[in-house]
Design a protein around this motif. Sequence first.
Motif, PDB file in Angstrom:
ATOM      1  N   ALA A 177     101.261 -51.764 -15.858  1.00 49.36           N
ATOM      2  CA  ALA A 177     102.069 -50.805 -14.865  1.00 49.36           C
ATOM      3  C   ALA A 177     101.846 -51.230 -13.434  1.00 49.36           C
ATOM      4  O   ALA A 177     103.068 -51.079 -12.769  1.00 49.36           O
ATOM      5  CB  ALA A 177     102.044 -49.564 -15.563  1.00 49.36           C
ATOM      6  N   MET A 178     100.809 -51.351 -13.153  1.00 49.30           N
ATOM      7  CA  MET A 178     100.484 -51.454 -11.606  1.00 49.30           C
ATOM      8  C   MET A 178     101.004 -52.887 -10.980  1.00 49.30           C
ATOM      9  O   MET A 178     101.376 -52.683  -9.862  1.00 49.30           O
ATOM     10  CB  MET A 178      98.841 -51.452 -11.436  1.00 49.30           C
ATOM     11  N   ILE A 179     100.721 -53.877 -11.813  1.00 46.98           N
ATOM     12  CA  ILE A 179     101.051 -55.179 -11.269  1.00 46.98           C
ATOM     13  C   ILE A 179     102.358 -55.654 -11.897  1.00 46.98           C
ATOM     14  O   ILE A 179     102.959 -56.785 -11.348  1.00 46.98           O
ATOM     15  CB  ILE A 179     100.147 -56.319 -11.352  1.00 46.98           C
ATOM     16  N   GLY A 180     102.961 -54.947 -12.376  1.00 46.06           N
ATOM     17  CA  GLY A 180     104.365 -55.087 -13.155  1.00 46.06           C
ATOM     18  C   GLY A 180     104.405 -56.258 -13.927  1.00 46.06           C
ATOM     19  O   GLY A 180     105.411 -57.156 -14.155  1.00 46.06           O
ATOM     20  N   LYS A 181     103.426 -56.525 -14.758  1.00 43.41           N
ATOM     21  CA  LYS A 181     103.620 -57.352 -15.869  1.00 43.41           C
ATOM     22  C   LYS A 181     103.353 -56.743 -17.345  1.00 43.41           C
ATOM     23  O   LYS A 181     102.972 -55.604 -17.427  1.00 43.41           O
ATOM     24  CB  LYS A 181     102.401 -58.331 -15.677  1.00 43.41           C
ATOM     25  N   SER A 182     103.474 -57.388 -18.348  1.00 45.16           N
ATOM     26  CA  SER A 182     103.487 -56.952 -19.753  1.00 45.16           C
ATOM     27  C   SER A 182     101.867 -56.863 -20.104  1.00 45.16           C
ATOM     28  O   SER A 182     100.939 -57.674 -19.402  1.00 45.16           O
ATOM     29  CB  SER A 182     104.250 -57.654 -20.657  1.00 45.16           C
ATOM     30  N   VAL A 183     101.521 -56.105 -21.133  1.00 43.69           N
ATOM     31  CA  VAL A 183     100.016 -55.814 -21.378  1.00 43.69           C
ATOM     32  C   VAL A 183      99.596 -57.458 -21.861  1.00 43.69           C
ATOM     33  O   VAL A 183      98.538 -57.950 -21.403  1.00 43.69           O
ATOM     34  CB  VAL A 183      99.679 -54.793 -22.433  1.00 43.69           C
ATOM     35  N   PRO A 184     100.292 -58.202 -22.715  1.00 45.11           N
ATOM     36  CA  PRO A 184      99.891 -59.339 -23.212  1.00 45.11           C
ATOM     37  C   PRO A 184      99.575 -60.352 -21.984  1.00 45.11           C
ATOM     38  O   PRO A 184      98.937 -61.273 -22.059  1.00 45.11           O
ATOM     39  CB  PRO A 184     100.919 -59.827 -24.121  1.00 45.11           C
ATOM     40  N   ALA A 185     100.662 -60.182 -20.736  1.00 45.06           N
ATOM     41  CA  ALA A 185     100.311 -61.194 -19.846  1.00 45.06           C
ATOM     42  C   ALA A 185      99.315 -60.907 -18.712  1.00 45.06           C
ATOM     43  O   ALA A 185      98.496 -61.785 -18.407  1.00 45.06           O
ATOM     44  CB  ALA A 185     101.673 -60.907 -18.903  1.00 45.06           C
ATOM     45  N   VAL A 186      98.813 -59.613 -18.733  1.00 43.44           N
ATOM     46  CA  VAL A 186      97.798 -59.206 -18.283  1.00 43.44           C
ATOM     47  C   VAL A 186      96.521 -59.863 -19.233  1.00 43.44           C
ATOM     48  O   VAL A 186      95.383 -60.148 -18.620  1.00 43.44           O
ATOM     49  CB  VAL A 186      97.666 -57.622 -18.189  1.00 43.44           C
ATOM     50  N   ARG A 187      96.668 -59.745 -20.516  1.00 43.39           N
ATOM     51  CA  ARG A 187      95.253 -60.149 -20.985  1.00 43.39           C
ATOM     52  C   ARG A 187      95.153 -61.827 -20.923  1.00 43.39           C
ATOM     53  O   ARG A 187      93.872 -62.401 -20.725  1.00 43.39           O
ATOM     54  CB  ARG A 187      95.727 -59.970 -22.624  1.00 43.39           C
ATOM     55  N   VAL A 188      96.182 -62.475 -20.756  1.00 40.60           N
ATOM     56  CA  VAL A 188      96.090 -63.943 -20.552  1.00 40.60           C
ATOM     57  C   VAL A 188      95.560 -64.244 -19.347  1.00 40.60           C
ATOM     58  O   VAL A 188      94.749 -64.839 -19.010  1.00 40.60           O
ATOM     59  CB  VAL A 188      97.614 -64.489 -20.789  1.00 40.60           C
ATOM     60  N   ILE A 189      96.257 -63.401 -18.007  1.00 43.61           N
ATOM     61  CA  ILE A 189      95.655 -63.324 -16.954  1.00 43.61           C
ATOM     62  C   ILE A 189      94.049 -63.406 -16.750  1.00 43.61           C
ATOM     63  O   ILE A 189      93.306 -64.080 -16.283  1.00 43.61           O
ATOM     64  CB  ILE A 189      96.246 -62.727 -15.712  1.00 43.61           C
ATOM     65  N   GLN A 190      93.781 -62.149 -17.415  1.00 42.21           N
ATOM     66  CA  GLN A 190      92.341 -61.806 -17.452  1.00 42.21           C
ATOM     67  C   GLN A 190      91.625 -62.980 -18.148  1.00 42.21           C
ATOM     68  O   GLN A 190      90.279 -63.527 -17.718  1.00 42.21           O
ATOM     69  CB  GLN A 190      92.171 -60.675 -18.300  1.00 42.21           C
ATOM     70  N   HIS A 191      92.082 -63.576 -19.274  1.00 43.71           N
ATOM     71  CA  HIS A 191      91.395 -64.670 -19.991  1.00 43.71           C
ATOM     72  C   HIS A 191      90.998 -65.896 -19.115  1.00 43.71           C
ATOM     73  O   HIS A 191      90.129 -66.538 -19.091  1.00 43.71           O
ATOM     74  CB  HIS A 191      91.987 -65.094 -21.267  1.00 43.71           C
ATOM     75  N   ARG A 192      92.255 -66.230 -18.350  1.00 46.07           N
ATOM     76  CA  ARG A 192      91.926 -67.364 -17.358  1.00 46.07           C
ATOM     77  C   ARG A 192      90.976 -67.126 -16.403  1.00 46.07           C
ATOM     78  O   ARG A 192      90.552 -68.184 -15.809  1.00 46.07           O
ATOM     79  CB  ARG A 192      93.755 -67.788 -16.865  1.00 46.07           C
ATOM     80  N   ALA A 193      91.172 -65.855 -15.668  1.00 53.94           N
ATOM     81  CA  ALA A 193      90.408 -65.715 -14.539  1.00 53.94           C
ATOM     82  C   ALA A 193      89.081 -65.733 -14.996  1.00 53.94           C
ATOM     83  O   ALA A 193      88.118 -66.159 -14.555  1.00 53.94           O
ATOM     84  CB  ALA A 193      90.705 -64.205 -14.213  1.00 53.94           C
ATOM     85  N   LEU A 194      88.598 -65.247 -16.171  1.00 50.54           N
ATOM     86  CA  LEU A 194      87.241 -65.292 -16.733  1.00 50.54           C
ATOM     87  C   LEU A 194      86.659 -66.721 -16.649  1.00 50.54           C
ATOM     88  O   LEU A 194      85.538 -67.067 -16.755  1.00 50.54           O
ATOM     89  CB  LEU A 194      86.972 -64.434 -17.927  1.00 50.54           C
TER      90      LEU A 194
END
Lengths: 203, 60
Positions: A177-194
């Motif tokens: 909600a904060m960055i204006g993305k979907s939950v699955p998109a946030v999961r993918v960003i987190q995965h790549r970031a890690l």
Amino acid sequence: MTSLQHSEADSMDDDEASAAEKARIQRDEERVFVQQAIERDASAFASLYDRHVVRIYRHIYYLVNDAREAEDLTAQTFLKAWEAIDRYKERGAPFVAWLLRIAHNLTISYLRAKRDHSLLEDNVVIDQKMTRNPEEALEQATDENSVRAAVLRLREEQRQVIMLRFVEELDYREVAAMIGKSVPAVRVIQHRALGNLRKIMQG
Amino acid sequence: MKTSLNSRKRKPGTDGTLLAIAAQIHPLPENVVPSERFLEQMRKRLLDLDREYNTGYRAA
């Protein structure tokens, strides 16, 4: 289940129910403060400040690693929030998420300007400490700061997600909600970031 | 159609080494807080915004 186990389970249920009720009351109270602040009630805004100032300061401090700079940027965050509060819309994230976004954006702009300024002065200032950019400075810091230094080297979107998830301990829904993305998109960003953090930390 | 274990997509967040990396990212220590002086001065400044805003609004 024994009567003792029943009693312990009941007690835990009571604790959880009580915590949930307390959280609901706080959310409702905060909504009232936000509405009053939108109507330009500074004392209501000061109540929001009281609730969130430490969290905002700590978020900024994580990025700048300097108490004085963190206080200046915290002050700017709340002044900017006061100016912009009539544009605030609740979109599934708590009010503090909106403040964190302002704080994060201000701090990243500040660090970029500081880095550019350092590069401009690179030819005339001899002091190594003054000319180093903040990300480099953190890179060379002590071991205890190595994870933080690695986080600062991530691309902006990945850095923001990592900080919100693991430093601010927001859940996926709140970050989305904060960055204006979907939950699955946030999961993918987190995965790549890690994955990128692993590469950075393994050198 | 041929499938192999390696071609299966891994669900994000299930990689053990990534979880180990995530476990190293901590919030700051509890003692990282703004100074009392800053907190008080900023609070006063925010309360004054009410007056500034209303004065500015009327002037406009």
